[in-house]
Structures are given as structure tokens and as C-alpha cells.
Design a protein around this motif. Structure first.
Motif, mmCIF file in Angstrom:
data_model
loop_
_atom_site.group_PDB
_atom_site.id
_atom_site.type_symbol
_atom_site.label_atom_id
_atom_site.label_comp_id
_atom_site.label_asym_id
_atom_site.label_seq_id
_atom_site.Cartn_x
_atom_site.Cartn_y
_atom_site.Cartn_z
ATOM 1 N N MET A 642 0.821 -1.197 0.000
ATOM 2 C CA MET A 642 0.000 0.000 0.000
ATOM 3 C C MET A 642 0.861 1.255 0.000
ATOM 4 S SD MET A 642 -3.163 -0.639 -0.240
ATOM 5 C CE MET A 642 -3.813 0.969 0.229
ATOM 6 N N VAL A 645 1.339 2.064 -3.501
ATOM 7 C CA VAL A 645 0.077 2.571 -4.066
ATOM 8 C C VAL A 645 -0.127 4.021 -3.661
ATOM 9 C CG1 VAL A 645 -2.427 2.306 -4.009
ATOM 10 C CG2 VAL A 645 -0.962 0.290 -4.175
ATOM 11 N N GLN A 646 0.108 4.341 -2.381
ATOM 12 C CA GLN A 646 -0.110 5.706 -1.912
ATOM 13 C C GLN A 646 0.913 6.688 -2.479
ATOM 14 O OE1 GLN A 646 -0.097 5.200 2.310
ATOM 15 N NE2 GLN A 646 -2.184 4.300 2.374
ATOM 16 N N THR A 649 -0.752 7.497 -6.032
ATOM 17 C CA THR A 649 -1.952 8.327 -6.047
ATOM 18 C C THR A 649 -2.043 9.129 -4.747
ATOM 19 O OG1 THR A 649 -4.349 8.337 -6.211
ATOM 20 C CG2 THR A 649 -3.357 6.445 -5.095
ATOM 21 N N CYS A 654 -7.866 5.176 -2.529
ATOM 22 C CA CYS A 654 -7.101 4.286 -3.452
ATOM 23 C C CYS A 654 -8.041 3.589 -4.432
ATOM 24 C CB CYS A 654 -6.288 3.267 -2.672
ATOM 25 S SG CYS A 654 -5.042 4.000 -1.592
ATOM 26 N N TRP A 656 -8.899 3.108 -8.234
ATOM 27 C CA TRP A 656 -8.399 3.347 -9.599
ATOM 28 C C TRP A 656 -9.401 2.802 -10.603
ATOM 29 C CZ3 TRP A 656 -2.685 1.353 -8.774
ATOM 30 C CH2 TRP A 656 -2.025 2.254 -7.933
ATOM 31 N N ASP A 679 -10.974 -0.901 -6.215
ATOM 32 C CA ASP A 679 -10.597 -0.389 -4.900
ATOM 33 C C ASP A 679 -9.409 -1.198 -4.416
ATOM 34 O OD1 ASP A 679 -10.436 0.836 -2.497
ATOM 35 O OD2 ASP A 679 -12.320 0.043 -1.686
ATOM 36 N N THR A 681 -6.698 -2.498 -1.887
ATOM 37 C CA THR A 681 -6.565 -2.683 -0.452
ATOM 38 C C THR A 681 -5.508 -3.729 -0.184
ATOM 39 O OG1 THR A 681 -7.725 -3.188 1.598
ATOM 40 C CG2 THR A 681 -8.304 -4.496 -0.337
#
Length: 814
Positions: A642, A645-646, A649, A654, A656, A679, A681
Motif C-alpha cells: 500500500m 500505491v499511496q 496516487t 485508493c 483506480w 478499490d 486494499t
């Protein structure tokens, strides 16, 4: 001064010694050990001609009076063969050339010895001794002898001669004949004189030529250390000259002659022929009649031709046996040996009438009839009225009937006729009389005389014109037809064409086509051409149904028919685009686990319904991959947490999005798109051994599924076993046993029955399959004995059998 004088004196004595030594130098010489020795000067030495090349045969041996070392030499005359070689130091003499006494029995050799200053040369003779190495040789070949066949037994007829080049016993020659059980000759073993064997005679007529094999053998001798006997063979050809010792004989007996009604005086009856038995030198033959002519026959004395001397009408007998004599004519024209034979002459009717066929109106050579095809076997063709006749008498009127044409279709009766008969033609093979094979059958009816030399014959044409019947059914060119038609084809489209043939003529050969069977309602067939088309209102869809089969029927005018099956395949066209269930799809993706999106193409066949997935656009870009075949969407390999990912974006949730295109592989190709909101996660960590196992198996879901299935199977199996055990126990306790049943009255103050459902406890994992009995717990609480339930009621009888069962079946069941 005195020392110088002593030195001069010493030098003088040394010079005097050497001068005296030179004046006493002697030449070396050979030892002469005699001809039987194998060392010395080789004088009169003898060597066997079979000595192998390379053998040491002699040692040159000599000395020098001053005992100086000597060397040996060996030489031959110029132009002669060199047979030996010597070692200069040892004097060993070796044979280097093969010897042959028959070519050279004496060898001249120059042997030498030298001490380096003086050389002594001696000429010696070496003798080559004989061995038995030459076989005998016949002289005056080839041996060809002519002798008369009347040569007396024991007479000398020839002398064979052979010589042997060897000496002694190996040069002596003896003779014998190779063994033969049929030989008529013998030979003298020493002289080689060939004679007719006593008691045997020669016969030119039996064996005109004899071949005799003569063997010449030497006396034997040693060769290369072994005793050897050599032989040679030669063939003597003995031609037997014929003598006049055999009588003549007639050729081709017995003799038969015939006199016919048209014969005249001088007509030839028969010619006899005789040969001299002595074929090598035959005598001429003289012919004469000695008996049986009755004055009506004559014979030519040279040719043997017998002729008639009167008219046949004047003959008194029908059979004559004439005795004819054949005699040899000797050198002085005297008649010598003879032979006698019999000539049988028969007076017969002249065979001057051939067989003739007759119809109702006289002689006829063509007979014709019209009939239907396929008459039954054995039926007589009564349309033919044929009579055959031969006007001659006896054997001249005997003849055979034969039908020539297609084999075994018809046969003729009778097959042998004497004088006259009515001809009957019978059907033998009805399948051969077929209009479809040909509207006309043609045969040749032959009548050929049997026992006459002329073999007169007659021929008649048999022609059968056939009328057709409806004996054939229409037959399709194939038992089944396979057709393919594209879906969405317009009504009336051509599907396939079937063909059936009926070889019958006229309306019987006209075929009408019809169609029937399940699936045939969408198709139609042209009754005349057999063209199958779709119905005008038919709309074929491969997605609804792609396979049809039905039957087509070919029928003639009398209802004879045959069937063929038609298989129609509706080929798929790419007329459907892929479709997603939703245009906007919401998915939740755990990092490391893909999500799947799926579209459906309603086309029926590949490749029209095969879908390929691709990502059109994505937000953020370059964050997802998609499996083109399965539609599985997963993050790029570098996105593993994550945190990554963070970093990509700034949104906290989160979420996309991806635009996915689904495209089929048809031609032309169709496609559709869907928006997938994902989503992102991260998986929540699990605790405990099961969680650890699931975490280890997250990359292998099949393994985790198998483990869960195994646990469920164990639980289900345990439950089944416990249920089965309880059922068996309860069944045993409820059995009816009349002999031991005790009935008691129930007390008035007995409490009513209460029933509680068994409780399954799950507090202790080890006791999760234990069932508590409420009655036993109640008994334990109250301490009073458990009351027995009322006795079970006997089961009811089964219902009576149905009324439609037969009586005998009821008896069997009882």
C-alpha cells in the motif's frame, strides 16, 4: 753413443721380422667334407626339389693358415637363375628360388673364400633330387574311336598312353577305368589297351556313343615329407558304327483305311511306311501285299501307297484286312529281313451332308424371339421352333449341339444328336437376362460332327429381344449427404443436391424426390432435380441450432423407393459482439491477487466466440496488466504494498479505474468496452495455524481448496458412522420377540412420557460428536428406575398385489 747403436739394431731386427712375415703369407681354403656333408665347399651337394624357399641348406666352411678372419662369397653364371644366397661372415647358404628338377636337375655355383688379401674361387655342381610332384600326362588327346557294333567281346579297340616326368616309382604309370555299372569296356592296367568287356556286346540302336573315363595313376612317392600318389583323367569317346543286324519295322501302326461311295478305281486308300531298324546305315524298303486283298487292292512297292482297283459298288465285303510285307533290299537287290502288318479297310457311307437347322418354313440360320426380362430359371423358351438334321447315316450323322454366348445364361437340350432332334433352349441364369444390361441377347447355336474326319458343322443365330419390367428401385449415389449452409442465409438458399438413378425405362425410370423427418420442416426439395433448399420463411441461426438431419426419398412411378440421410451443418457467422454484464464494474483488489472481468459472445463457433481482452486506458497509467485470454486484471509486478500505491496516487480511498476492451476473433471482428473501478486494499493478517496455512497457500488456491475439502469429508464421514451405529442399536432394541416379551400394567401414578431432543455439545472439541440422553440424565437426577416404554406394535401387512397380476404369477410369488 752406445745407446744410439742399440736403437739402430732394434729397428733393424723389426724390419727384418716384417719382411720375413710378408714372404710367408698363405691363401685361405675350403674344407672338403664330401658330398654327404652340409658344410664345406658345397661340391657335389644334393638338394631336394621340394625344399621350401628360405631354408638354410648349407654352410660354407674354410680357414686361413694365418688364422685371419675369412669371408665367403657365392656367384652364378651370367644370365642363369640365382637359386642361393650366402651370409659373408657365417657362410650360411639359403635357398631363395623355388627348384624344379624337371626343368633343371644340376646347378653350377662359384663359391669363394677370402682373408682380405687372398681370394680363392671354386666352381662346384649342386644336384637337384626328384620328388613326386608331376602327375601323369596323356598323349594324343582327344581320344575319339569309331568301332563297328558287331565287334567281338574281348577285342582290343584302342591303346591310351600317358607319361610321368618324375623318376623312380613316381614316374611309373598304371591305368584303370572310373567305376560305372553300365560300362561295356575294360582296360589293361599296365599297357593301357582298351577292350570290349568279355560277355558284353555293342548295340547302335540302344547306345550309339559311349563315354569312358580313363584314370592314369603314378607309382607314388614323397613330396614335402609325405607320401603322395598323383592321377590324371581323360575321356575316351567311342562311336558305335551301325551294322545290318535289325529288321525293318512299320511306323504309326495300326493302319485304318476307308472306301467311300464316291471312290473310283485308282483312289488312294492308305499309305504304309516302314523303316530299316539299322538307322546308321539303312537299306531301302520294298512293299508287297501277301494276303487279304481279294484282288481289289494294289500297293506301290516303293512308296507303300495302297489303291483301289475297282468300283465301290462291286465290292462284296464291308471290311477288308490286308497283310502288307516290308522287306529290306540288300546290296545285290535281294530281299532280306522283313516285317508284316495289317491294314484294316472299311467301306463306309460318304460324309457329304453337314448338319442343318430348320424352322417352321424350312432351312433357317437365324431364330428370333421377344420376351420379358428375368424369366424364372428352368423355363423353356417356347418361342423358338428349331429342328436340326444330318442326312448321313451312322457315325456320319452323329453331332453335338453347343450354345455360344454369355456363359451359363442358357443351355441347349439335347447336347448329342443322331440324325435329327427338336432343339430346346432352357433358362439357366435369370440374372443374365436383364434389360438394363442390354435390350438384346445374341447367341450362336453350333452343331458339330463328332466322329468324322471332316467335322462338318452348322451355325444358327439365336436373338432374344427383351422387354423391360420395373425390376429396379431408385438408388442414391450415396447413402448419406453432408451439407454446410451459413447462418442468416436468405430463404430459398441452396443447401445440397441429391441424385438417385433408376435404370428402368420409361416412367419406371423417372424418379421423384421427397423430404421428411425431424428437422426437415425448414427445408424443401425439388421433386424432379433433387435440389435441397431452405424454406422461403426459414431463418437459420447457429446459436439456436447448428445441426439438422433428415431423410430424402427417391420413388419411381410404382412406389418403389430408397432412402438417404442428409446431414446439414449451419456454419456460424460473426453476428454477435461480446457483451459485459455491466458497463460499469466495481471490483475490490487485494494486492497480489488479481480480479477477473468477463464478457460473453453469443456466437456458436470458434473463433467467432473467442474473446481477447485488452486495456484501452487506465488511471493511473501503467499500473495494471490484463490476461488477454482469461480477463484477469492484476497490478504491475513492482506494486507490492500500500505504501507504493499511496506514492502513486494522492487519493486516500485508493480507487483506480480501467477501461477494458473485449474483442472477438471473428471476421469482421466486434468489440465492446467496460469501465472497471478497482478499490485497492491490502490483506488483513490472520492468526493461528489455519491462518498460517492459508497464507502459505494463497499462491496455490487449489491446495487450500483440497485441504478444506478433506476436512469437510472427515466430518461428514464421522457423522455417517455415528448415525449408522445408533440406527443399528435402535433397530436391534425394537425387534419383536414374542417368546420373551413381558407385559406389565402401568402404575396409575406414572408420570407421562416426555421427549427431549438430544443435545449436541460443542464446548469440548473432543466431545462434539457425543449425544446426551435426557432419560439417563433424568434418572440420575431423580434416582428412580427408568420406566419402560409400551411394547412396540407389530408392523402392518403389505397391501394386496395389483389386480392385473396373472394368477400363475401370484402362485409363484406365494
Amino acid at each position: 753413443m752406445k745407446k744410439e747403436k742399440k736403437t739402430h739394431a732394434l729397428l733393424f731386427l723389426l724390419m727384418l721380422h716384417f719382411t720375413s712375415a710378408r714372404q710367408s703369407d698363405y691363401a685361405p681354403y675350403f674344407y672338403d667334407n664330401g658330398p654327404s656333408s652340409t658344410n664345406g665347399n658345397m661340391a657335389l651337394f644334393s638338394i631336394s626339389e621340394d625344399t621350401p624357399v628360405g631354408t638354410q641348406i648349407y654352410v660354407l666352411n674354410g680357414t686361413d693358415p694365418e688364422e685371419d678372419p675369412v669371408r665367403y662369397g657365392l656367384a652364378f653364371e651370367k644370365g642363369s637363375t640365382e637359386y642361393f644366397r650366402v651370409d659373408p661372415k657365417s657362410g650360411n647358404v639359403t635357398l631363395i628360388q623355388e627348384l624344379d628338377r624337371e626343368k633343371q636337375d644340376e646347378i653350377s655355383v662359384h663359391v669363394s673364400i677370402t682373408d682380405g688379401r687372398n681370394k680363392v674361387v671354386e666352381t662346384v655342381r649342386v644336384f637337384v633330387t626328384d620328388t613326386n610332384d608331376e602327375p601323369p600326362e596323356f598323349l594324343n588327346l582327344p581320344f575319339i574311336i569309331d568301332i563297328p557294333e558287331d565287334t567281338a567281346p574281348g577285342s582290343s579297340i584302342y591303346r591310351v598312353q600317358a607319361v610321368d616326368k618324375d623318376m623312380g616309382s613316381g614316374g611309373s604309370v598304371s591305368y584303370y577305368l572310373q567305376t560305372s555299372p553300365f560300362t561295356k569296356f575294360t582296360i589293361d592296367g599296365h599297357s593301357g589297351i582298351l577292350r570290349v568287356k568279355p560277355g558284353e556286346t555293342l548295340d547302335f540302336e540302344t547306345t550309339p556313343t559311349h563315354f569312358v573315363t580313363v584314370v592314369a595313376k603314378d607309382g607314388g612317392g614323397k613330396y614335402k615329407g609325405k607320401h603322395q600318389v598323383l592321377t590324371s583323367t581323360a575321356t575316351v569317346t567311342i562311336n558305335v558304327i551301325d551294322s545290318q543286324d535289325m529288321p525293318p519295322y512299320f511306323v504309326g501302326t495300326p493302319y485304318f483305311g476307308y472306301i467311300y461311295e464316291v471312290s473310283v478305281p485308282g483312289s488312294e486308300i492308305y499309305t504304309v511306311y516302314a523303316k530299316d531298324g539299322d538307322q546308321g546305315n539303312p537299306n531301302p524298303i520294298h512293299y508287297s501285299i501277301i494276303n487279304g486283298s481279294d484282288g481289289v487292292f494294289d500297293i506301290n512297292s516303293t512308296s507303300g501307297c495302297i489303291t483301289l482297283t475297282t468300283f465301290p459298288s462291286l465290292l462284296k465285303n464291308e471290311l477288308y484286312e490286308i497283310k502288307v510285307k516290308a522287306s529290306e533290299i540288300g546290296p545285290n537287290n535281294e530281299l532280306q529281313d522283313y516285317d508284316v502288318t495289317t491294314v484294316t479297310v472299311r467301306v463306309v457311307d460318304l460324309n457329304n451332308h453337314p448338319p442343318t437347322f430348320y424352322g417352321e418354313n424350312g432351312p433357317q440360320n437365324k431364330f428370333e424371339v421377344t420376351m420379358y426380362e428375368h424369366p424364372p430359371a428352368g423355363e423353356i423358351l417356347r418361342g423358338f421352333k428349331i429342328t436340326v438334321n444330318d442326312s448321313d447315316q451312322g457315325a456320319n450323322a452323329k453331332f453335338k449341339l453347343r450354345l455360344v454366348g454369355p456363359s451359363r445364361v442358357l443351355r441347349v437340350v439335347p447336347q448329342t444328336v443322331l440324325n435329327e432332334a427338336q432343339v430346346t433352349i432352357i433358362v439357366e441364369d435369370t440374372s443374365g437376362i436383364d434389360y438394363e444390361k442390354g435390350p438384346t441377347l445374341s447367341f450362336k447355336l453350333l452343331a458339330v460332327e463328332i466322329d468324322t474326319p471332316e467335322r462338318f458343322s452348322a451355325t444358327a443365330d439365336i436373338v432374344i429381344n427383351l422387354l423391360d419390367t420395373n425390376d429396379n428401385i431408385p438408388k442414391f449415389t450415396s447413402e448419406y449427404y453432408i451439407a454446410r449452409v451459413p447462418e442468416n442465409s436468405p430463404g430459398g438458399s441452396s443447401v445440397s443436391s441429391v441424385t438417385a438413378n433408376d435404370p428402368d425405362s420409361g416412367s419406371w425410370g423417372e424418379v421423384k424426390y421427397t423430404i421428411y423427418g425431424s428437422g426437415s420442416d425448414l427445408f424443401s426439395i425439388n421433386a424432379s432435380s433433387g435440389l435441397i433448399t431452405t424454406q422461403p420463411w426459414t431463418s437459420l441461426d447457429a446459436e439456436v441450432r447448428s445441426k439438422y438431419n433428415f431423410y430424402v426419398k427417391a420413388e419411381d412411378s410404382e412406389g418403389k423407393y430408397s432412402l438417404a440421410e442428409v446431414f446439414v451443418t449451419v456454419t456460424d457467422m460473426n453476428d454477435h459482439a461480446p457483451e459485459f454484464d455491466e458497463v460499469l464494474v466495481e471490483k475490490t483488489m487485494i494486492i497480489g491477487t488479481p480480479v477477473k472481468i468477463e464478457a460473453v459472445d453469443e456466437d456458436a463457433e470458434s473463433p467467432n466466440n473467442v474473446i481477447e481482452y485488452s486495456i484501452m486506458t487506465a488511471d493511473p497509467d501503467n499500473a495494471f496488466d490484463i490476461n488477454a485470454d482469461t480477463g484477469e486484471i492484476k497490478l504491475k509486478p513492482y506494486i507490492k504494498s500500500m505504501e507504493i500505491v499511496q506514492n502513486i496516487t494522492k487519493q486516500k480511498d485508493c480507487k483506480w479505474s480501467v477501461v477494458v476492451e473485449a474483442r472477438d476473433r471473428g471476421s469482421p471482428s466486434f468489440s465492446t468496452t467496460a469501465v472497471v473501478n478497482i478499490d485497492i486494499t491490502e490483506a488483513t493478517p490472520l492468526k493461528g495455524p489455519m491462518a498460517a496455512f492459508l497464507m502459505k497457500s494463497r499462491d496455490n488456491p487449489l491446495k487450500a481448496l483440497g485441504m478444506v475439502t478433506f476436512i469437510i469429508s472427515v466430518l461428514v464421514g464421522g457423522t455417517v458412522l455415528i448415525s449408522t451405529a445408533m440406527y443399528m442399536r435402535n433397530s436391534k432394541s425394537n425387534r419383536i420377540m414374542p417368546a420373551r416379551r413381558i407385559i406389565k400394567r402401568r402404575p396409575r401414578d406414572q408420570q407421562p412420557w416426555t421427549f427431549k431432543i438430544p443435545v449436541i455439545k460443542f464446548t469440548n472439541p473432543g466431545e462434539k460428536f457425543l449425544i446426551t440422553n435426557p432419560e439417563s440424565s433424568l434418572q440420575q437426577e431423580t434416582g428412580s428406575p427408568r420406566l419402560k416404554p409400551p411394547p412396540p406394535i407389530a408392523p402392518c401387512l403389505p397391501p394386496p398385489p395389483p389386480s392385473n397380476v396373472r394368477p400363475n404369477e401370484r402362485l409363484q410369488e406365494g
